[in-house]
Design an enzyme around this catalytic site. Structure first.
Site, PDB file in Angstrom:
ATOM      1  N   TYR A   1      14.692   8.180  10.725  1.00 37.40           N
ATOM      2  CA  TYR A   1      14.928   8.559  12.123  1.00 37.40           C
ATOM      3  C   TYR A   1      16.371   8.193  12.501  1.00 37.40           C
ATOM      4  O   TYR A   1      17.159   7.807  11.626  1.00 37.40           O
ATOM      5  CB  TYR A   1      13.875   7.919  13.040  1.00 37.40           C
ATOM      6  CG  TYR A   1      12.497   8.439  12.697  1.00 37.40           C
ATOM      7  CD1 TYR A   1      12.178   9.780  12.924  1.00 37.40           C
ATOM      8  CD2 TYR A   1      11.552   7.638  12.078  1.00 37.40           C
ATOM      9  CE1 TYR A   1      10.926  10.292  12.563  1.00 37.40           C
ATOM     10  CE2 TYR A   1      10.304   8.143  11.712  1.00 37.40           C
ATOM     11  CZ  TYR A   1      10.003   9.475  11.961  1.00 37.40           C
ATOM     12  OH  TYR A   1       8.794   9.994  11.592  1.00 37.40           O
TER      13      TYR A   1
ATOM     14  N   ARG B   1       4.176   0.918  -0.206  1.00 37.73           N
ATOM     15  CA  ARG B   1       3.284   0.364  -1.255  1.00 37.73           C
ATOM     16  C   ARG B   1       3.774  -1.041  -1.558  1.00 37.73           C
ATOM     17  O   ARG B   1       4.577  -1.267  -2.464  1.00 37.73           O
ATOM     18  CB  ARG B   1       3.341   1.220  -2.517  1.00 37.73           C
ATOM     19  CG  ARG B   1       2.764   2.592  -2.294  1.00 37.73           C
ATOM     20  CD  ARG B   1       2.676   3.368  -3.598  1.00 37.73           C
ATOM     21  NE  ARG B   1       2.795   4.784  -3.313  1.00 37.73           N
ATOM     22  CZ  ARG B   1       3.551   5.629  -4.002  1.00 37.73           C
ATOM     23  NH1 ARG B   1       4.243   5.226  -5.043  1.00 37.73           N
ATOM     24  NH2 ARG B   1       3.591   6.904  -3.663  1.00 37.73           N
TER      25      ARG B   1
ATOM     26  N   GLY C   1      -1.411  -1.063   8.925  1.00 39.61           N
ATOM     27  CA  GLY C   1      -1.463   0.231   9.597  1.00 39.61           C
ATOM     28  C   GLY C   1      -2.858   0.810   9.484  1.00 39.61           C
ATOM     29  O   GLY C   1      -3.727   0.577  10.325  1.00 39.61           O
TER      30      GLY C   1
HETATM   31  C1  LIG Z   1      -1.118   7.202  11.840  1.00 41.53           C
HETATM   32  C2  LIG Z   1       0.164   6.486  11.490  1.00 41.53           C
HETATM   33  C3  LIG Z   1       1.185   6.425  12.417  1.00 41.53           C
HETATM   34  C4  LIG Z   1       2.360   5.744  12.122  1.00 41.53           C
HETATM   35  N1  LIG Z   1       3.329   5.620  13.086  1.00 41.53           N
HETATM   36  C5  LIG Z   1       4.420   4.861  12.852  1.00 41.53           C
HETATM   37  C6  LIG Z   1       5.355   4.610  13.883  1.00 41.53           C
HETATM   38  O1  LIG Z   1       5.204   5.037  15.029  1.00 41.53           O
HETATM   39  N2  LIG Z   1       6.431   3.835  13.573  1.00 41.53           N
HETATM   40  C7  LIG Z   1       6.621   3.315  12.330  1.00 41.53           C
HETATM   41  O2  LIG Z   1       7.615   2.620  12.089  1.00 41.53           O
HETATM   42  N3  LIG Z   1       5.733   3.539  11.339  1.00 41.53           N
HETATM   43  C8  LIG Z   1       4.640   4.268  11.577  1.00 41.53           C
HETATM   44  N4  LIG Z   1       3.705   4.423  10.593  1.00 41.53           N
HETATM   45  C9  LIG Z   1       3.844   3.685   9.341  1.00 41.53           C
HETATM   46  C10 LIG Z   1       3.033   2.385   9.437  1.00 41.53           C
HETATM   47  O3  LIG Z   1       3.571   1.514  10.413  1.00 41.53           O
HETATM   48  C11 LIG Z   1       2.975   1.650   8.078  1.00 41.53           C
HETATM   49  O4  LIG Z   1       4.246   1.163   7.728  1.00 41.53           O
HETATM   50  C12 LIG Z   1       2.454   2.541   6.973  1.00 41.53           C
HETATM   51  O5  LIG Z   1       1.336   3.284   7.400  1.00 41.53           O
HETATM   52  C13 LIG Z   1       2.043   1.729   5.750  1.00 41.53           C
HETATM   53  O6  LIG Z   1       1.091   0.768   6.099  1.00 41.53           O
HETATM   54  P1  LIG Z   1      -0.503   1.012   5.859  1.00 41.53           P
HETATM   55  O7  LIG Z   1      -0.656   1.416   4.420  1.00 41.53           O
HETATM   56  O8  LIG Z   1      -1.091  -0.330   6.185  1.00 41.53           O
HETATM   57  O9  LIG Z   1      -0.939   2.113   6.777  1.00 41.53           O
HETATM   58  C14 LIG Z   1       2.536   5.140  10.850  1.00 41.53           C
HETATM   59  C15 LIG Z   1       1.507   5.224   9.913  1.00 41.53           C
HETATM   60  C16 LIG Z   1       0.319   5.875  10.215  1.00 41.53           C
HETATM   61  C17 LIG Z   1      -0.799   5.879   9.207  1.00 41.53           C
END
Ligand SMILES: Cc1cc2nc3c(=O)[nH]c(=O)nc-3n(C[C@H](O)[C@H](O)[C@H](O)COP(=O)(O)O)c2cc1C
Length: 360
Positions: A168, A253, A306
């Site tokens: 971004y 990951r 997340g």
């Molecule tokens: C539905 C969704 C929305 C997300 N929105 C953002 C966001 O607004 N800002 C951001 O930095 N990362 C966003 N991410 C990335 C998550 O913060 C996180 O880094 C990523 O999903 C990996 O973690 P996880 O495997 O626990 O989901 C998003 C991820 C998901 C799944």
């Protein structure tokens, strides 16, 4: 070190544990960016469920940076009543409250922002295009980040996080792919990092009461392109000098080592670069208590969840008592029970293997 040991982030500011909610775009805000009851309920359930810090989704600091329908706004004083309610409710649940400050740049969405897009350099590919930023755009963005942080302080939040990851605006300026400028905002790392550094300093000045976190992609992944590990280590060092108080590594990951140095995990590299002075939180495919603890063993101070937190509003409480966790794919009714509105459930269908397909 235990996941349930409190973490002091500043004098007088401690998270009750090291399990935090990652920033999650959830499409639940009103069209003008104001907080909705759905978004409030989703986040409040995570505070009540035991997360030590609850962070909002990427929230636009100016209208031209807005990237999704239903994205929370921190761009206007009209957002203050909702933001104030949110901060108070998260505190009531015992969590620290943080807002992710965001500008989409090239990845803003004209259909929702109704404004022209710009980034470090003019860009076009099959998905999108935008014009090159003027000096006025750049200074306007720095001021917008600062004004948004000030609003978050007024609303009662504890922290803000600058979204410097995932390709971004701030990440676009850091990138050697998206930033091809030859003025003081492009070229050398010193120049490419000028926007994020000046933004941290401006936020610091505008909202000294807030803890300042920065989220970075250590190296290329997805839309983060032109990001080199050694450069990101240098950027983190510089940001610490500028006033960053917490580093959030978005790893996607977290169990894997870096691509550039397959023998090294990112966390010890950043820990060494920062000399132990700044806490580090990591996110990326952490589902179980063992996986979370493995990140602390690698040197992280906290983990951000997340998808596991979307699936389990009370992950910390379940992990603490050894209760079983919801694992994906999940039926829509289970997700509704976890506090997701209909719109958020349908957004989650875009994430592979998250929502169970309806039975035939
Ligand atoms: C539905 C969704 C929305 C997300 N929105 C953002 C966001 O607004 N800002 C951001 O930095 N990362 C966003 N991410 C990335 C998550 O913060 C996180 O880094 C990523 O999903 C990996 O973690 P996880 O495997 O626990 O989901 C998003 C991820 C998901 C799944």
């Amino acid at each position: 070190m235990d996941l349930f040991t409190p973490l002091e982030l500043r004098k007088g500011l401690a998270a009750r544990n090291r399990i935090w909610l990652a920033p999650l775009t959830n499409m639940q805000s009103h069209a003008d960016g104001s907080l909705s009851e759905d978004e409030l309920r989703f986040l409040a359930m995570r505070a009540d469920g035991g997360f030590g810090l609850v962070e909002t989704c990427a929230a636009h600091v100016s209208q031209d940076g807005k990237a999704w329908h239903g994205e929370l706004g921190v761009h206007d004083d009209a957002m203050l009543p909702g933001l104030t309610r949110l901060a108070a409710r998260l505190h009531e649940g015992g969590a620290l409250a943080s807002v992710q400050l965001f500008h989409g740049g090239l990845r803003a969405n004209r259909a929702v922002s109704r404004m022209e897009k710009w980034s470090a350099s003019a860009y076009s590919d099959e998905d999108t295009n935008c014009r090159e930023a003027t000096e006025a755009d750049i200074h306007g963005a720095i001021e917008a980040f600062a004004a948004a942080a000030k609003r978050c302080a007024q609303a009662g939040f504890d922290a803000v996080e600058l979204h410097g990851a995932h390709g971004y605006l701030l990440s676009q300026f850091l990138s050697t792919v998206y930033n091809r400028r030859q003025d003081r905002w492009g070229g050398s790392l010193e120049n490419r990092s000028r926007l994020i550094r000046e933004t941290v300093r401006a936020v610091r000045r505008a909202a000294p009461s807030l803890l300042i976190a920065v989220r970075l992609s250590p190296e290329d992944f997805g839309q983060a392109k032109g990001i080199d590990l050694d450069e990101t280590l240098e950027v983190a060092r510089m940001l610490a000098d500028d006033g960053m108080e917490l580093l959030h590594l978005s790893l996607w990951r977290a169990a894997l080592n870096t691509k550039k140095r397959p023998e090294s995990h990112a966390t010890p590299l950043f820990r060494k670069a920062l000399g132990g002075r700044i806490p580090i939180v990591v996110a990326g495919n952490i589902w179980t208590r063992d996986e979370a603890e493995a990140q602390l063993a690698l040197g992280a101070d906290a983990v951000a969840l997340g998808r596991a937190a979307i699936a389990n509003h009370d992950w910390p409480r379940r992990a603490q008592r050894g209760a079983s966790l919801n694992r994906v794919p999940l039926a829509p009714e289970t997700l509704r029970g976890e506090g997701l509105s209909e719109g958020f459930v349908s957004y989650m269908r875009q994430w592979k293997n998250f929502v169970a397909a309806p039975e035939a």
